[in-house]
Design a protein around this motif. Sequence first.
Motif, short mmCIF file in Angstrom:
data_model
loop_
_atom_site.label_atom_id
_atom_site.label_comp_id
_atom_site.label_asym_id
_atom_site.label_seq_id
_atom_site.Cartn_x
_atom_site.Cartn_y
_atom_site.Cartn_z
N THR A 90 0.82 -1.21 0.00
CA THR A 90 0.00 0.00 0.00
C THR A 90 0.85 1.26 0.00
OG1 THR A 90 -1.76 -1.16 1.20
CG2 THR A 90 -1.82 1.25 1.21
N LEU A 91 1.79 1.34 0.91
CA LEU A 91 2.58 2.56 1.03
C LEU A 91 3.42 2.81 -0.22
CD1 LEU A 91 3.37 4.97 2.68
CD2 LEU A 91 5.06 3.56 3.88
N ALA A 92 3.98 1.75 -0.80
CA ALA A 92 4.78 1.92 -2.01
C ALA A 92 3.92 2.43 -3.17
CB ALA A 92 5.44 0.59 -2.40
N ARG A 93 2.71 1.87 -3.29
CA ARG A 93 1.82 2.32 -4.37
C ARG A 93 1.38 3.76 -4.16
NH1 ARG A 93 -2.95 -1.58 -5.94
NH2 ARG A 93 -3.15 0.09 -7.48
N LEU A 94 1.08 4.12 -2.92
CA LEU A 94 0.66 5.50 -2.64
C LEU A 94 1.79 6.47 -2.91
CD1 LEU A 94 -2.01 6.82 -1.69
CD2 LEU A 94 -1.99 4.33 -1.59
N SER A 95 3.02 6.07 -2.61
CA SER A 95 4.17 6.94 -2.89
C SER A 95 4.29 7.17 -4.39
CB SER A 95 5.45 6.31 -2.33
OG SER A 95 5.38 6.19 -0.92
N GLY A 96 4.09 6.12 -5.18
CA GLY A 96 4.14 6.27 -6.63
C GLY A 96 3.01 7.14 -7.15
N LEU A 97 1.80 6.93 -6.63
CA LEU A 97 0.66 7.75 -7.06
C LEU A 97 0.85 9.21 -6.68
CD1 LEU A 97 -2.27 5.34 -6.14
CD2 LEU A 97 -1.59 6.06 -8.45
N ALA A 98 1.46 9.46 -5.52
CA ALA A 98 1.69 10.83 -5.08
C ALA A 98 2.67 11.55 -6.00
CB ALA A 98 2.20 10.85 -3.65
N THR A 99 3.60 10.81 -6.58
CA THR A 99 4.51 11.40 -7.56
C THR A 99 3.78 11.67 -8.88
OG1 THR A 99 6.40 10.26 -6.58
CG2 THR A 99 6.65 11.06 -8.85
N GLN A 100 2.93 10.73 -9.27
CA GLN A 100 2.17 10.87 -10.51
C GLN A 100 1.12 11.98 -10.41
OE1 GLN A 100 0.30 7.22 -11.69
NE2 GLN A 100 -0.74 8.12 -13.45
N TYR A 101 0.49 12.07 -9.25
CA TYR A 101 -0.58 13.06 -9.03
C TYR A 101 -0.15 14.04 -7.93
CZ TYR A 101 -3.54 9.64 -11.48
OH TYR A 101 -4.09 8.77 -12.40
N GLU A 102 0.96 14.71 -8.16
CA GLU A 102 1.51 15.57 -7.10
C GLU A 102 0.62 16.77 -6.81
OE1 GLU A 102 5.32 16.98 -8.21
OE2 GLU A 102 4.66 17.93 -10.07
N ARG A 103 -0.28 17.14 -7.72
CA ARG A 103 -1.17 18.27 -7.50
C ARG A 103 -2.57 17.82 -7.11
NH1 ARG A 103 1.17 22.67 -6.34
NH2 ARG A 103 -0.73 23.79 -6.93
N SER A 104 -2.70 16.59 -6.65
CA SER A 104 -3.99 16.06 -6.24
C SER A 104 -4.07 16.02 -4.72
CB SER A 104 -4.21 14.64 -6.80
OG SER A 104 -5.31 14.02 -6.16
N SER A 105 -4.97 16.80 -4.14
CA SER A 105 -5.15 16.77 -2.69
C SER A 105 -5.63 15.40 -2.24
CB SER A 105 -6.14 17.85 -2.26
OG SER A 105 -5.56 19.12 -2.30
N PHE A 106 -6.47 14.77 -3.05
CA PHE A 106 -6.99 13.45 -2.70
C PHE A 106 -5.85 12.45 -2.53
CE2 PHE A 106 -8.38 9.21 -3.93
CZ PHE A 106 -9.42 8.99 -3.05
#
Length: 305
Positions: A90-106
């Motif tokens: 979970t944490l690894a995937r969220l870290s990747g998504l946060a890089t991909q969607y760095e301007r997404s508050s969600f």
Amino acid sequence: MAVAALLAAAAAVLAARQGASSARATRRPSGPPRLYLDLGVRTDPEAQALRRAGTLYDKGDLGGAQAIFSRSFSAQAQVGDAFASWPSGTLARLSGLATQYERSSFVQLHLGLALLWSGEEGGALAAFQRAEKVQPDTRSALTAQDLLHPNTVPGMPVFEPSFETPAAVAALPAPRQLVALRVRARARDPHAKILYAIALAQLGHRVSAEREARAAALLAPNDPEALTAAAVFRFDKNHLELAFGELGPLTKRFPHAATVRFHLGLMLLWIEDLQRARSQLEQAIRADPGSRLARQARQVLDRIK
């Protein structure tokens, strides 16, 4: 609906006070992280599916939730899919998504939750701060602000108008109702703008809500209700002085306006200042004993005794 929100807020204050010692003793959350889907009034097939998945997730059926989340590739579906596999990857995937969607508050909000549940409090704090800033006009940003200020009532103080939503608008389904309120708010009508601001605030769009309420106050600069609405929608847990600094002086300008006292009481309730909240709510009742605001003030007072 608003009355229920007020009572729920009062209950949250009491629960927060009663559970303060046990909350301080808790070092790490258990179970999967909380999931905060933000679908607004969407009724499209994906939104309906994500709501079903979110319900399953909340009930603890992570497998059932993941089966639905994995069918979509939107940011919310991918976050849901990652959370439903907790804690595996979970944490690894969220870290990747946060890089991909760095301007997404969600996404930033849910990265913070995954970090918090993993015991990385410093990283969680930074993620919540990003979530609050990158898209401030979203429910995710509002949730992040709640998490950064745990000693306040969740969400924002509501605004209770003295007037009703037109029956023809209130009867519409939520998506059409929002459109109707937006169209009505284009007119130079303070009441229409306030009603649209309330709808926006209910969806977590606090920046837009304040803008509409501010426009109403400009149209009615001597109306205590419009001025109170503008102050209430300015409420920001990072800068409490803004809303209180605007609403407080209205108690002197309009000493007999129940709306001013009522909403000042609510804002005080939101920051858990129960003693002063009671005083303002009692003054709202005395100002207009037979009004709807007085009835609601009595309900809140009964709940927080």
